[in-house]
Design an enzyme around this catalytic site. Structure first.
Site, PDB file in Angstrom:
ATOM      1  CG  ASP A   1      -5.488  -6.690   2.530  1.00 11.07           C
ATOM      2  OD1 ASP A   1      -6.641  -6.826   2.075  1.00 11.07           O
ATOM      3  OD2 ASP A   1      -4.747  -5.739   2.223  1.00 11.07           O
TER       4      ASP A   1
ATOM      5  CB  SER B   1      -0.891   0.033   1.242  1.00 10.99           C
ATOM      6  OG  SER B   1      -1.859  -0.963   1.176  1.00 10.99           O
TER       7      SER B   1
ATOM      8  NE  ARG C   1      -2.592   4.797   0.389  1.00 12.25           N
ATOM      9  CZ  ARG C   1      -3.205   3.631   0.119  1.00 12.25           C
ATOM     10  NH1 ARG C   1      -2.510   2.602  -0.329  1.00 12.25           N
ATOM     11  NH2 ARG C   1      -4.503   3.504   0.299  1.00 12.25           N
TER      12      ARG C   1
ATOM     13  CB  SER D   1     -13.103   1.213   1.067  1.00 13.17           C
ATOM     14  OG  SER D   1     -12.215   1.252  -0.036  1.00 13.17           O
TER      15      SER D   1
ATOM     16  NE  ARG E   1     -10.814  -6.400  -6.304  1.00  6.59           N
ATOM     17  CZ  ARG E   1      -9.684  -6.100  -5.672  1.00  6.59           C
ATOM     18  NH1 ARG E   1      -8.519  -6.324  -6.238  1.00  6.59           N
ATOM     19  NH2 ARG E   1      -9.723  -5.566  -4.476  1.00  6.59           N
TER      20      ARG E   1
ATOM     21  N   GLY F   1      -6.219  -3.562  -7.495  1.00  9.98           N
ATOM     22  CA  GLY F   1      -7.330  -2.666  -7.168  1.00  9.98           C
ATOM     23  C   GLY F   1      -6.825  -1.316  -6.700  1.00  9.98           C
TER      24      GLY F   1
ATOM     25  CE  LYS G   1     -10.747  -6.445   0.583  1.00  9.57           C
ATOM     26  NZ  LYS G   1     -10.431  -5.022   0.491  1.00  9.57           N
TER      27      LYS G   1
HETATM   28  C1  S3P Z   1      -5.736  -1.155   0.194  1.00 10.00           C
HETATM   29  C2  S3P Z   1      -6.953  -1.090   0.831  1.00 10.00           C
HETATM   30  C3  S3P Z   1      -7.776  -2.273   1.130  1.00 10.00           C
HETATM   31  C4  S3P Z   1      -6.944  -3.540   1.049  1.00 10.00           C
HETATM   32  C5  S3P Z   1      -6.087  -3.583  -0.191  1.00 10.00           C
HETATM   33  C6  S3P Z   1      -5.128  -2.423  -0.206  1.00 10.00           C
HETATM   34  C7  S3P Z   1      -5.018   0.107  -0.094  1.00 10.00           C
HETATM   35  O1  S3P Z   1      -8.821  -2.372   0.188  1.00 10.00           O
HETATM   36  O2  S3P Z   1      -7.789  -4.667   1.104  1.00 10.00           O
HETATM   37  O3  S3P Z   1      -5.351  -4.785  -0.257  1.00 10.00           O
HETATM   38  O4  S3P Z   1      -3.815   0.061  -0.410  1.00 10.00           O
HETATM   39  O5  S3P Z   1      -5.642   1.155   0.014  1.00 10.00           O
HETATM   40  P1  S3P Z   1     -10.246  -1.610   0.360  1.00 10.00           P
HETATM   41  O6  S3P Z   1      -9.992  -0.161   0.281  1.00 10.00           O
HETATM   42  O7  S3P Z   1     -11.069  -2.103  -0.791  1.00 10.00           O
HETATM   43  O8  S3P Z   1     -10.766  -2.038   1.689  1.00 10.00           O
END
Ligand code: S3P
Length: 437
Positions: free
Chosen positions: A319, A25, A29, A166, A123, A95, A346
């Site tokens: 996760d 994550s 970013r 989220s 998704r 995602g 997911k």
């Molecule tokens: C993430 C947020 C989560 C997580 C994903 C990574 C992120 O998803 O499950 O693996 O980096 O912001 P959601 O925002 O759909 O909960």
């Protein structure tokens, strides 16, 4: 290339010290928010995995120059960002890439199309399309799913109450809001989801305020030019979780994990291990680039007990639920996991895939509409049978859960399509080999 991995059962203990891969994550970013500074920055301990490389390739297609100094250190020059790409922006399985890039690109004066692999194309994207459209974004989709076509638009700020906690939804709106000059954007959520975007935006000098309003968690952002700064990524607690559970459940293990991100919005796994009676200790705490970091020691924990996992902790361990489900099979008594229906959205439908794959090992696990009921110790001595073949449905965390289940089984197992582990943990097998030799 398809990769099949075999486990022999009755694994050797995990002993010694290791680092874990950089946080996925935070790595995404670092590039995305780093590019918003429109300057030059050095990113250290970047995760060179399939998901993060999808983000990296997209930023290159948008005019960023990115050069690796070594395996995990790179220079980002975003002075020429963001130009209109000449072809589709492929997000692969990620995602985070698709949702955050949509937020970022909605506020640019360019046209582009974001695509994904089979899993990502199934998704839900309405969760970002609707609020971004309310800000004025022009996004076309395939009935709320990818591909997403973004067209030139002028955005205004909004106040948005998200029905789900989220971080991807929150971050998409904050990234759009960070570029909206006339008015501020506020995002509210029912529980606090991971706050890496807020922390990193603040690290780069953004005008972002975090607050609580009634029972909601909020952040308000308005336009400020961001200041380029070098940044170091913490170790990924979600990857560490596989090692933590393996060490807690394999006899005679004693393991130290170094440089793990300890952001409180991510440490639900540590709270669960403690509540289940695992022998776990945080050895040190520090701060790096606006994130908490530390070392963790964990030992084999023969007296694990089942617990209830629900409510505010869910986004703090979302996760980790596949590996927690496996952990629960080794505990005395019942573990109930609730309020986690978003698992269906997911990389795979994780309520279905976790239950289906753990049942193959002989685990007593029942899927529910929003989680699982797991009967620990399988009504017996706890060891899983094994002697099965795991499928992973394009989902790295199912592949890694299957591997650890194989380590604590009596008989050999095969894990199919193990190449999906590259999504987040490129040196997974090597890390285990080193700790077991
Ligand atoms: C993430 C947020 C989560 C997580 C994903 C990574 C992120 O998803 O499950 O693996 O980096 O912001 P959601 O925002 O759909 O909960």
């Amino acid at each position: 290339m398809r990769k099949v991995v075999a486990t022999k059962g009755f694994s050797a203990p995990l002993k010694g010290e290791t680092i874990v891969p950089p946080d996925k994550s935070v790595s995404h970013r670092s590039l995305i928010i780093g590019s918003l500074t429109r300057g030059k920055i050095k990113i250290s301990n970047f995760l060179k995995s399939a998901d993060c490389l999808a983000t990296l390739d997209i930023l290159k297609a948008l005019g960023c120059e990115i050069e690796f100094l070594n395996e995990n250190t790179l220079f980002l020059n975003a002075q020429n960002a963001y130009k209109e790409p000449v072809s589709d922006l492929y997000c692969g399985n990620s995602g985070t890439t698709m949702r955050l890039m949509t937020g970022l690109l909605s506020a640019q004066n360019i046209k582009c199309r974001l695509t994904g692999d089979v899993s990502l194309s199934k998704r839900p994207m309405k969760r970002i399309i609707e609020p971004l459209s309310a800000m004025g974004a022009r996004i076309k989709s395939n009935e709320g799913k990818a591909p997403l076509t973004i067209e030139q638009a002028k955005l205004n700020g909004i106040e948005y109450i998200s029905p789900i906690a989220s971080a991807q939804v929150k971050s998409a709106l904050l990234l759009a809001g960070a570029q909206t000059r006339e008015s501020a954007t506020t995002v509210l959520e029912p529980h606090l989801s991971r706050d890496h975007s807020e922390r990193m935006l603040k690290f780069f000098g953004s005008n972002i305020k975090i607050f609580r309003k009634d029972n909601l968690f909020g952040s308000t952002i308005s336009y400020t030019p961001l200041i380029p700064k070098d940044l170091t990524v913490t170790g990924d607690i979600s990857s560490a979780a596989f090692l933590l559970v393996a060490a807690a459940t394999i006899k005679n293990s004693d393991l130290i994990l170094k440089g793990i991100g300890l952001n409180p919005t991510r440490t639900g796994i540590i709270d669960v291990l403690k509540a289940m009676n695992a022998d776990i200790e945080i050895l040190s705490r520090n701060e790096i680039s606006g994130e908490e970091i530390g070392d963790i020691r964990i030992k084999y924990s023969p007296d694990l007990k089942g617990i209830k996992i629900e409510g505010e902790i869910i986004p703090r361990l979302i996760d980790e639920i596949p590996i927690i489900a496996l952990l629960a099979t080794q505990a005395e008594g019942k573990t109930v996991i609730k309020n986690a229906s978003d698992l269906k959205n997911k990389e795979s439908d994780r309520i279905a895939s976790v239950a289906r794959e753990l049942k193959k090992f002989g685990a007593k696990i029942e899927p529910t509409d929003d989680g699982f009921i797991i009967d620990g110790k399988n009504g017996g001595n706890g060891l899983l049978e094994g002697n099965c073949e795991v499928d992973c449905y394009h989902d790295h965390r199912i592949a890694m859960m299957g591997y650890i289940a194989g380590l604590i089984s009596k008989k050999p197992c095969r894990i199919n399509d193990f190449e999906w582990v590259e999504t987040s943990f490129p040196n997974f097998l090597k890390t285990f080999e080193n700790l077991q030799s």
